[in-house]
Scaffold this active site. Sequence first.
Site, PDB file in Angstrom:
ATOM      1  N   GLU A 268       0.876  -1.168   0.000  1.00  0.00           N
ATOM      2  CA  GLU A 268       0.000   0.000   0.000  1.00  0.00           C
ATOM      3  C   GLU A 268       0.912   1.215   0.000  1.00  0.00           C
ATOM      4  OE1 GLU A 268      -2.641   2.485   3.140  1.00  0.00           O
ATOM      5  OE2 GLU A 268      -2.876   0.301   3.238  1.00  0.00           O
TER       6      GLU A 268
ATOM      7  N   CYS B 294      -4.008   7.142   5.763  1.00  0.00           N
ATOM      8  CA  CYS B 294      -3.805   6.794   4.356  1.00  0.00           C
ATOM      9  C   CYS B 294      -5.045   7.089   3.523  1.00  0.00           C
ATOM     10  CB  CYS B 294      -3.413   5.325   4.221  1.00  0.00           C
ATOM     11  SG  CYS B 294      -4.535   4.182   5.069  1.00  0.00           S
TER      12      CYS B 294
END
Length: 509
Positions: free
Chosen positions: A245, A282
């Site tokens: 990620e 995020c």
Amino acid sequence: MAAAPVWSVDPRTGKQREQVAVEATAQEVDAAVRAAHAVRGALADRAVRSAFLRSAADGLDAAKDGLVETADAETALGPVRLTGELARTSYQLRAFADIVDEGAFLDVIINHPDDTATPPVPDLRRYKVPLGVVAVYSASNFPFAFSVAGGDTASALAAGCPVVVKAHPDHPALSELVAKVLRRAAAHHDIPEAVVGLVHGFEAGVELIKHPLVAAAGFTGSVRGGRALFDAAAARPVPIPFHGELGSLNPVLVTEAAAAERAEEIGGGLAGSMTLGTGQFCVKPGLVLVPSGAGGDRLVKSLTDAVSDTDAGVLLDHRMRDNFIAGVRERAGLEGVESPVTPGAGGEHTVSPGFLTVPASRLAEEGAYDLLLEECFGPVTVVVRYDDEGEATAVLSRLPGNLTATVQLSSEEAAGEGRGADILAELTPLAGRVLVNGWPTGVAVAPAQHHGGPYPATTSTSTSVGGTAVERWLRPVAYQNAPAALLPQELRDENPLGLPRRFNGVLER
């Protein structure tokens, strides 16, 4: 590779607190991986595996006070936030234990021979087996949920894979404490402690991805760091899966009708989402498309008021603080970009939240304004003012892959009137999770969750949150015409383990 000391650092002052460990040498990384590989059979029994995961969760809960205190000292994220994150981490471990007990993740399929088929079907039995040792790279911004005992570790252990974790330098003392909790839980079930390895240091992370006995890797972090490791994983003599990620802008589209209907509500919600955790999520909304006109003006006014009332905060480390200050300064310096609330340095160790505005026409073509289409880690967002649907579509068409994409609709649009369905279809190629009339911060741990997205959000099509995260660490294998006495118990006709399976085309539960 020199064995440099590893220090715990207080981000509120920038001062070293204590020496925690030393950076692992290449030999120590090799030893940790080989030890994990040697004991992978200890995770073969699903009942033992699920009990281990539950004991790990219980151990984290029992050590809560000390863990939260250490985490706050190293991250400045605050006891309330960290207590909630630790509870999420324990819940996630127990959720994976339930998945292990159920057994559906093994995806058992059995076909008996069928000579009438074209071509004839032999006896075939398929299920999934663990890949082997998984390298886990901890994240900075979630010291519990995406770190030593986080989703990558929990899902890998659930799959039957030992892990070697590369601790994040922002919370090394916490990493050591959490690793001890996991190892105690393993020992409680007669599982060798080597199923959870821990190493420190940048070079240790490089050595880890190159080790021939590492079978897969999970990473949460920056685009630059993640891409370097992804390339290294692909360049190995035997490439391995790398589930990274990396970065996400998490665009939000506010329709004209939504702005007219509830501008103040949307502005307040956006302020809360973009400043949550000092903007260190995020899934922080980093680019918001807002219509020109009265509704959009009211929204920006509401956002201005709410962000202005938000206190300065501490970022996870001073390097991130420096990058944030430099990043917003460079973006604010572009012609046509305005700062209704100027983000930047709040004090010697803090940053102040803010946001920028820019006309959509500036983003229609490639050039200097592409900087506004890149993630800026911290409490800032970019509000893009568009004049019509064509301008909004033009900006969306230029965005890279994201973890999330959000649309704020009016009540009529949400009821199916207008372009609501078309907008969802337009956002779907951009992200792994599409939200309607909500905010992306907050990623529920649930079976249907998907936390991933097109590159650079992630390097694979998998999720790092939710039950299906376990699939990253498994591979399918089929046995053909194998004698019944030689088959794994999971693939025997009598189903001694009571597994969900597809048996001769019929789904059995």
